[in-house]
Design a protein around this motif. Sequence first.
Motif, mmCIF file in Angstrom:
data_model
loop_
_atom_site.group_PDB
_atom_site.id
_atom_site.type_symbol
_atom_site.label_atom_id
_atom_site.label_comp_id
_atom_site.label_asym_id
_atom_site.label_seq_id
_atom_site.Cartn_x
_atom_site.Cartn_y
_atom_site.Cartn_z
ATOM 1 N N ARG A 449 -3.598 52.783 39.238
ATOM 2 C CA ARG A 449 -4.232 51.878 38.001
ATOM 3 C C ARG A 449 -3.425 52.149 37.037
ATOM 4 O O ARG A 449 -3.903 51.840 35.785
ATOM 5 C CB ARG A 449 -5.534 51.677 38.041
ATOM 6 N N VAL A 450 -2.425 53.018 36.955
ATOM 7 C CA VAL A 450 -1.299 53.328 35.681
ATOM 8 C C VAL A 450 -0.990 52.059 35.063
ATOM 9 O O VAL A 450 -0.546 51.017 35.730
ATOM 10 C CB VAL A 450 -0.271 54.146 36.099
ATOM 11 N N CYS A 451 -0.987 51.860 33.646
ATOM 12 C CA CYS A 451 -0.939 50.779 32.917
ATOM 13 C C CYS A 451 0.400 49.986 33.363
ATOM 14 O O CYS A 451 1.509 50.553 33.439
ATOM 15 C CB CYS A 451 -0.744 51.058 31.370
ATOM 16 N N VAL A 452 0.352 48.649 33.935
ATOM 17 C CA VAL A 452 1.524 47.958 34.323
ATOM 18 C C VAL A 452 2.336 47.627 33.317
ATOM 19 O O VAL A 452 3.578 47.307 33.689
ATOM 20 C CB VAL A 452 1.025 46.640 35.063
ATOM 21 N N GLY A 453 1.955 47.798 31.817
ATOM 22 C CA GLY A 453 2.785 47.445 30.810
ATOM 23 C C GLY A 453 3.813 48.477 30.140
ATOM 24 O O GLY A 453 3.898 48.534 29.024
ATOM 25 N N GLN A 454 3.433 49.646 30.692
ATOM 26 C CA GLN A 454 4.063 51.065 30.055
ATOM 27 C C GLN A 454 5.609 51.176 29.891
ATOM 28 O O GLN A 454 5.902 51.411 28.623
ATOM 29 C CB GLN A 454 3.657 52.196 30.834
ATOM 30 N N HIS A 455 5.986 50.202 30.681
ATOM 31 C CA HIS A 455 7.624 49.978 30.365
ATOM 32 C C HIS A 455 7.952 49.277 29.075
ATOM 33 O O HIS A 455 8.750 49.577 28.276
ATOM 34 C CB HIS A 455 8.343 49.489 31.698
ATOM 35 N N LEU A 456 7.234 48.213 29.034
ATOM 36 C CA LEU A 456 7.475 47.211 27.998
ATOM 37 C C LEU A 456 7.133 48.045 26.403
ATOM 38 O O LEU A 456 7.811 47.824 25.582
ATOM 39 C CB LEU A 456 6.589 45.827 28.218
ATOM 40 N N THR A 457 6.034 48.640 26.533
ATOM 41 C CA THR A 457 5.561 49.419 25.472
ATOM 42 C C THR A 457 6.422 50.498 24.687
ATOM 43 O O THR A 457 6.630 50.528 23.889
ATOM 44 C CB THR A 457 4.147 50.009 25.881
ATOM 45 N N MET A 458 6.886 51.066 25.932
ATOM 46 C CA MET A 458 7.981 52.304 25.724
ATOM 47 C C MET A 458 9.140 51.826 25.064
ATOM 48 O O MET A 458 9.734 52.384 24.001
ATOM 49 C CB MET A 458 8.111 53.359 26.706
ATOM 50 N N VAL A 459 9.692 50.802 25.638
ATOM 51 C CA VAL A 459 10.958 50.057 25.183
ATOM 52 C C VAL A 459 11.023 49.614 23.943
ATOM 53 O O VAL A 459 11.848 49.778 23.000
ATOM 54 C CB VAL A 459 11.546 48.936 26.123
ATOM 55 N N GLU A 460 9.761 48.645 23.712
ATOM 56 C CA GLU A 460 9.682 48.053 22.459
ATOM 57 C C GLU A 460 9.580 49.030 21.256
ATOM 58 O O GLU A 460 9.954 49.027 19.997
ATOM 59 C CB GLU A 460 8.782 46.929 22.419
ATOM 60 N N ALA A 461 8.912 50.155 21.688
ATOM 61 C CA ALA A 461 8.556 51.188 20.453
ATOM 62 C C ALA A 461 10.062 51.949 20.330
ATOM 63 O O ALA A 461 10.138 52.216 19.149
ATOM 64 C CB ALA A 461 7.675 52.040 21.127
ATOM 65 N N LYS A 462 10.707 52.038 21.230
ATOM 66 C CA LYS A 462 11.986 52.972 21.011
ATOM 67 C C LYS A 462 12.906 52.225 20.218
ATOM 68 O O LYS A 462 13.566 52.611 19.401
ATOM 69 C CB LYS A 462 12.671 53.218 22.301
ATOM 70 N N VAL A 463 13.096 50.641 20.670
ATOM 71 C CA VAL A 463 13.815 49.826 19.948
ATOM 72 C C VAL A 463 13.462 49.629 18.221
ATOM 73 O O VAL A 463 14.201 49.819 17.462
ATOM 74 C CB VAL A 463 14.074 48.436 20.458
ATOM 75 N N VAL A 464 12.110 49.450 18.321
ATOM 76 C CA VAL A 464 11.776 49.166 16.796
ATOM 77 C C VAL A 464 11.924 50.479 15.903
ATOM 78 O O VAL A 464 12.409 50.362 14.822
ATOM 79 C CB VAL A 464 10.094 48.894 16.925
ATOM 80 N N LEU A 465 11.614 51.506 16.384
ATOM 81 C CA LEU A 465 11.783 52.701 15.739
ATOM 82 C C LEU A 465 12.953 53.088 15.335
ATOM 83 O O LEU A 465 13.304 53.400 14.208
ATOM 84 C CB LEU A 465 11.028 53.985 16.539
ATOM 85 N N ALA A 466 13.720 52.858 16.384
ATOM 86 C CA ALA A 466 15.280 53.167 16.185
ATOM 87 C C ALA A 466 15.853 52.317 15.059
ATOM 88 O O ALA A 466 16.654 52.691 13.996
ATOM 89 C CB ALA A 466 16.291 52.998 17.322
ATOM 90 N N MET A 467 15.598 50.948 15.059
ATOM 91 C CA MET A 467 16.073 50.017 13.972
ATOM 92 C C MET A 467 15.648 50.255 12.743
ATOM 93 O O MET A 467 16.401 50.328 11.664
ATOM 94 C CB MET A 467 15.806 48.773 14.539
ATOM 95 N N ILE A 468 14.305 50.595 12.789
ATOM 96 C CA ILE A 468 13.739 50.732 11.293
ATOM 97 C C ILE A 468 14.059 52.030 10.799
ATOM 98 O O ILE A 468 14.716 52.105 9.388
ATOM 99 C CB ILE A 468 12.213 50.609 11.452
ATOM 100 N N VAL A 469 14.286 53.224 11.134
ATOM 101 C CA VAL A 469 14.312 54.491 10.835
ATOM 102 C C VAL A 469 15.773 54.666 10.331
ATOM 103 O O VAL A 469 16.285 55.267 9.369
ATOM 104 C CB VAL A 469 14.053 55.544 11.609
ATOM 105 N N ARG A 470 16.663 53.773 11.053
ATOM 106 C CA ARG A 470 18.294 53.999 10.492
ATOM 107 C C ARG A 470 18.172 53.231 9.341
ATOM 108 O O ARG A 470 19.228 53.666 8.375
ATOM 109 C CB ARG A 470 19.046 53.228 11.587
ATOM 110 N N GLU A 471 17.486 52.211 8.960
ATOM 111 C CA GLU A 471 17.666 51.338 7.695
ATOM 112 C C GLU A 471 16.913 51.699 6.526
ATOM 113 O O GLU A 471 17.161 51.387 5.509
ATOM 114 C CB GLU A 471 17.541 49.936 8.233
#
Length: 504
Positions: A449-471
């Motif tokens: 029953r591991v969360c089925v949305g974990q890949h989406l959560t981690m990918v969007e968090a990586k992208v959002v953090l990377a884009m914001i922290v650079r700017e």
Amino acid sequence: MSLVFLLLLLLPLIFVIIFIYYKLVWIPNRIQLHFRQQGIRGPPYRPTFNNSIRIRQRMIIEAESSSLTSFNHDGVVERVMPHFHNWSKVYGDPFLYWFGSKPRLAVSDPDLIKEILVNRSGSFGKIGANPYTKTLFGGLMAFDGEQWNVHRRITTQALNMERVKEWLPEIVDSTRNMMSKWDEKIEGNNSEFEFDVQKEFHELVADILSRTAFGNNFEQGKRIFELQQEEVTLALQGLRDVYIPGFKYVPTKNNRLRWKLEKEKTELILKLIKKNKNMKPKPKNLLGLLMSPYEKDNILNLEEIVSECKAFYFSGKEGPANFLTWAFLLLGLHQEWQNKAREEVVRVCGEKAFPNVENLAELKIVKMILNETHRLYPAASLMMRQVSKNVKLGGRFDIPAGTELFLAMTAVHHDTRIWGEDANEFNPMRFAEPRNHLASFFPFGLGARVCVGQHLTMVEAKVVLAMIVREYSFVVSHSYVHAPMLSLTLQPQYGAQIIFSKRS
């Protein structure tokens, strides 16, 4: 009136009294004795007044009425799950407490948690959905048995890593749109601006979810999110009390509001389904993938698709949005790690390019930061299971069928015996090496029953953090009050105020 006739009249009442006594007094006391004989103690069971459910409610209210003296991570467990914090110190681990007449075994031993979550015998099932949360936790989260297997196969296929990577452009576009609005405010406010990032990230994740899962944008799906927020408030009121069977049908003020919200939300989702059904070619969003087997093999019926959509509208927004909120609060507080993340993003992605499928895995420091965020402030905070048949747990505890299991995730993530004396400090380097125990860190759960949305959560968090922290450079505002609160997910009680400035 004869004595026999009087006895016949009283007989049903006598049976009712005996039945109530048996259910509310005899069985719970027998269960409590059973656990005490194994050395498992807890607050005493009382069928009416001073029941542990009332004590637990009082602890939660008291905890939420105060804030931590400073922005540190020492008091998170005490504030988020005060009943566990207080009772575990008195009664040890595991301990038994009561939710009405239902026994709950609180567990924070990683070995026991692993056994419970990874077990495939069917002994540890999910707890039946509370009627007040059924519209939020429907779909995959509400099913068991073969119905769960079918839904799991379809949602796993729809949310696997390869599929999520295809949605990277939508995640980038949504983030760029948010940052453009930020730039306008910063430029009009002498190069810096204070944002409540909790609000910003909820809108951002809602837009990402709308695009990737349902083929529209935040404005089109805004009403659904508004309806769900009202449902969350009502659900929280219902969750803290024992549900009386059949009470959801009583036309109280809250129940009438629940019916109204549910009806409108269902109608809006049905419109979305109809829109996606008529699109050519078929969209590759989550809804399109859920509908494909419905049209081809009739694996999912329309009601099941609606249920999955409702669940994903809630779980796909609440957890990821609060996850991002905590990550930015932590980086705003810990400037050295903000700088390390920025340096890595520039090195991997360059000064202007956005994260892409090829370089996403190279953001190792960013991933360590996100893991440490999930450790200190896990979105779920706890997990619940129910014993479906008599079992022996850990080779030493006899657990009777019907016992609920409270798995204290936040307590495990902050345990100094597992993470060392600095367990309450922000230190992403602890994730530079693989962890020693599978159940020492489980923000997405474990096992089947591991969360089925974990890949989406981690990918969007990586992208959002990377884009914001650079700017941007950012610091936590002095107006921020550190008050972690467990709603249906872990979130800051009074928002998350952060001051951003544009980097040159």
